[in-house]
Design a protein around this motif. Structure first.
Motif, mmCIF file in Angstrom:
data_model
loop_
_atom_site.group_PDB
_atom_site.id
_atom_site.type_symbol
_atom_site.label_atom_id
_atom_site.label_comp_id
_atom_site.label_asym_id
_atom_site.label_seq_id
_atom_site.Cartn_x
_atom_site.Cartn_y
_atom_site.Cartn_z
ATOM 1 N N MET A 119 0.854 -1.197 -0.044
ATOM 2 C CA MET A 119 -0.311 0.003 0.043
ATOM 3 C C MET A 119 1.043 1.017 0.034
ATOM 4 S SD MET A 119 -2.942 1.414 2.888
ATOM 5 C CE MET A 119 -3.867 -0.265 3.499
ATOM 6 N N ILE A 120 1.867 1.419 0.380
ATOM 7 C CA ILE A 120 2.534 2.571 0.545
ATOM 8 C C ILE A 120 3.699 2.984 -0.004
ATOM 9 C CG2 ILE A 120 4.531 3.453 2.635
ATOM 10 C CD1 ILE A 120 2.968 2.389 5.165
ATOM 11 N N SER A 121 3.582 1.450 -0.536
ATOM 12 C CA SER A 121 4.634 1.445 -1.911
ATOM 13 C C SER A 121 3.746 2.315 -2.901
ATOM 14 C CB SER A 121 5.438 0.596 -2.357
ATOM 15 O OG SER A 121 4.583 -0.547 -2.570
ATOM 16 N N ASP A 122 2.730 2.142 -3.115
ATOM 17 C CA ASP A 122 2.081 2.435 -4.400
ATOM 18 C C ASP A 122 1.517 3.950 -3.848
ATOM 19 O OD1 ASP A 122 1.946 -0.374 -5.597
ATOM 20 O OD2 ASP A 122 -0.175 -0.894 -4.639
ATOM 21 N N LEU A 123 1.393 4.216 -2.940
ATOM 22 C CA LEU A 123 1.177 5.632 -2.483
ATOM 23 C C LEU A 123 2.194 6.568 -2.655
ATOM 24 C CD1 LEU A 123 -0.418 5.542 1.013
ATOM 25 C CD2 LEU A 123 -1.793 6.025 -0.942
ATOM 26 N N ILE A 124 3.305 6.208 -3.265
ATOM 27 C CA ILE A 124 4.811 6.830 -3.753
ATOM 28 C C ILE A 124 5.040 6.455 -4.936
ATOM 29 C CG2 ILE A 124 5.272 7.514 -0.929
ATOM 30 C CD1 ILE A 124 7.600 5.573 -1.570
ATOM 31 N N SER A 125 4.601 5.485 -5.525
ATOM 32 C CA SER A 125 4.936 5.345 -6.718
ATOM 33 C C SER A 125 6.131 4.689 -6.896
ATOM 34 C CB SER A 125 4.200 6.597 -7.951
ATOM 35 O OG SER A 125 3.663 7.224 -7.789
ATOM 36 N N MET A 126 6.573 3.514 -6.246
ATOM 37 C CA MET A 126 7.679 3.238 -6.471
ATOM 38 C C MET A 126 7.542 1.603 -6.461
ATOM 39 S SD MET A 126 10.469 5.028 -3.616
ATOM 40 C CE MET A 126 12.027 5.064 -4.706
ATOM 41 N N ASN A 127 7.813 0.742 -7.073
ATOM 42 C CA ASN A 127 8.705 -0.377 -7.080
ATOM 43 C C ASN A 127 8.158 -0.955 -5.163
ATOM 44 O OD1 ASN A 127 10.646 -2.683 -6.702
ATOM 45 N ND2 ASN A 127 9.069 -2.825 -8.672
ATOM 46 N N SER A 128 7.638 -2.039 -4.880
ATOM 47 C CA SER A 128 7.879 -2.683 -3.805
ATOM 48 C C SER A 128 8.773 -3.291 -3.391
ATOM 49 C CB SER A 128 6.288 -3.789 -3.500
ATOM 50 O OG SER A 128 7.356 -4.464 -4.117
ATOM 51 N N SER A 129 9.126 -3.526 -3.756
ATOM 52 C CA SER A 129 11.015 -4.870 -3.847
ATOM 53 C C SER A 129 12.075 -4.099 -3.196
ATOM 54 C CB SER A 129 11.514 -5.692 -4.767
ATOM 55 O OG SER A 129 11.224 -5.289 -6.057
ATOM 56 N N TYR A 130 11.838 -2.980 -4.448
ATOM 57 C CA TYR A 130 13.145 -1.628 -4.433
ATOM 58 C C TYR A 130 12.853 -0.434 -3.175
ATOM 59 C CZ TYR A 130 16.034 2.473 -6.358
ATOM 60 O OH TYR A 130 17.008 3.310 -6.471
ATOM 61 N N PHE A 131 11.952 -0.067 -3.354
ATOM 62 C CA PHE A 131 11.193 0.999 -1.954
ATOM 63 C C PHE A 131 11.911 -0.219 -0.592
ATOM 64 C CE2 PHE A 131 8.414 2.328 1.410
ATOM 65 C CZ PHE A 131 8.866 3.783 1.260
ATOM 66 N N SER A 132 11.537 -1.253 -0.628
ATOM 67 C CA SER A 132 11.266 -1.491 0.642
ATOM 68 C C SER A 132 13.189 -1.916 1.163
ATOM 69 C CB SER A 132 11.495 -3.916 0.617
ATOM 70 O OG SER A 132 11.711 -3.993 1.679
ATOM 71 N N SER A 133 13.516 -2.033 -0.326
ATOM 72 C CA SER A 133 15.367 -2.237 0.370
ATOM 73 C C SER A 133 16.009 -0.809 0.234
ATOM 74 C CB SER A 133 15.831 -3.064 -0.948
ATOM 75 O OG SER A 133 17.187 -2.158 -1.338
ATOM 76 N N LEU A 134 15.690 0.564 -0.147
ATOM 77 C CA LEU A 134 16.050 1.194 0.294
ATOM 78 C C LEU A 134 15.394 1.833 1.459
ATOM 79 C CD1 LEU A 134 16.795 3.836 -1.955
ATOM 80 C CD2 LEU A 134 14.200 4.731 -2.079
ATOM 81 N N PHE A 135 13.807 1.436 2.120
ATOM 82 C CA PHE A 135 13.496 2.080 3.263
ATOM 83 C C PHE A 135 14.553 1.106 4.388
ATOM 84 C CE2 PHE A 135 11.315 1.516 7.520
ATOM 85 C CZ PHE A 135 10.829 2.701 7.423
ATOM 86 N N LYS A 136 14.952 0.543 4.345
ATOM 87 C CA LYS A 136 15.594 -0.763 5.452
ATOM 88 C C LYS A 136 17.155 -0.211 5.086
ATOM 89 C CE LYS A 136 16.943 -4.972 7.600
ATOM 90 N NZ LYS A 136 16.651 -6.410 7.158
ATOM 91 N N LYS A 137 17.755 0.153 4.275
ATOM 92 C CA LYS A 137 19.277 0.845 3.977
ATOM 93 C C LYS A 137 19.003 2.805 4.308
ATOM 94 C CE LYS A 137 22.178 2.410 0.871
ATOM 95 N NZ LYS A 137 22.860 2.578 -0.939
ATOM 96 N N LYS A 138 17.988 3.222 4.898
ATOM 97 C CA LYS A 138 18.259 4.543 5.716
ATOM 98 C C LYS A 138 17.297 4.092 7.025
ATOM 99 C CE LYS A 138 16.722 9.437 4.703
ATOM 100 N NZ LYS A 138 15.629 10.053 4.100
ATOM 101 N N THR A 139 16.485 3.383 7.370
ATOM 102 C CA THR A 139 16.059 2.951 8.408
ATOM 103 C C THR A 139 17.157 2.057 9.434
ATOM 104 O OG1 THR A 139 14.468 2.101 8.221
ATOM 105 C CG2 THR A 139 14.410 4.356 8.081
#
Length: 218
Positions: A134-154
């Motif tokens: 849901m959240i990756s859709d809201l910001i128009s990003m591929n979910s697997s790529y965004f998941s990796s990006l999120f974990k890398k930053k937080t």
């Protein structure tokens, strides 16, 4: 025409329209028959040049003339799908927009990174039934790529981060209200009170009731 439209949204305050049009632009150049990495690079070079020329016409200072650095070849090597490539290029555009808008609070907020946008959304909507998709859709990003990006930053995956937000919100309710545990668990987006109590203890080392008594005693 697509580049002119992108520039219009780039200098405006509609991040949603900018994102939608940028993704349409990238999708268009990737879908051209026999398109090559060189062709994609040429199109993005044209985007950068057009932005710079239009900025000059608009009378902007030279240092504000939008010299975008997409690093297309590097992005193409690092990304394993068209969606991931579009996300990476869009992140570059957002870095760029943020520099341009620096000093103006509304635009700076809108130009925040995808991870910051997700965090802000969770902070405000933690009580909803949220998940990665849901959240990756809201910001128009591929979910697997965004998941990796999120974990890398937080340092946390998105669900663990969301759970932490919910536990922190529940602490406030435990200390500042007389709500029952099931009311608090529902209020923070965890409708199963037994699961809420288990999760709370996993995060804090004490049950919600113990936390409330201990903090009130202190």
């Amino acid at each position: 025409t697509m580049i002119e439209t992108l520039y219009h949204y780039f200098i405006g305050n509609s991040q949603f329209d900018l994102r939608q049009n940028f993704y349409s632009f990238i999708h268009h150049i990737l879908s051209v028959e026999n398109s090559s990495p060189g062709y994609v690079c040429d199109c993005l070079d044209q985007l950068e040049e057009s932005f710079a020329l239009q900025a000059a016409k608009d009378g902007l200072e030279p240092e504000s003339a939008y010299r975008i650095e997409f690093f297309v070849s590097k992005a193409m090597t690092a990304c394993d799908s068209p969606d991931a490539l579009m996300d990476a290029l869009y992140a570059r555009l957002m870095d760029y927009w943020k520099r341009k808008k620096e000093g103006t609070a509304p635009a700076s907020h809108m130009a925040s990174s995808p991870v910051d946008q997700a965090i802000a959304y969770m902070e405000q909507n933690y009580y909803l039934d949220l998940d990665l998709s849901m959240i990756s859709d809201l910001i128009s990003m591929n979910s697997s790529y965004f998941s990796s990006l999120f974990k890398k930053k937080t340092g946390l995956n998105l669900i663990n981060y969301l759970q932490n937000v919910r536990i922190e919100k529940s602490k406030q309710l435990l200390l500042n209200t007389n709500q029952k545990l099931y009311e608090i668990s529902e209020a923070v987006g965890i409708p199963n009170v037994k699961y809420f109590c288990k999760l709370f203890k996993d995060y804090t080392g004490v049950t919600p009731s113990e936390f409330r008594k201990k903090e009130h005693f202190l």
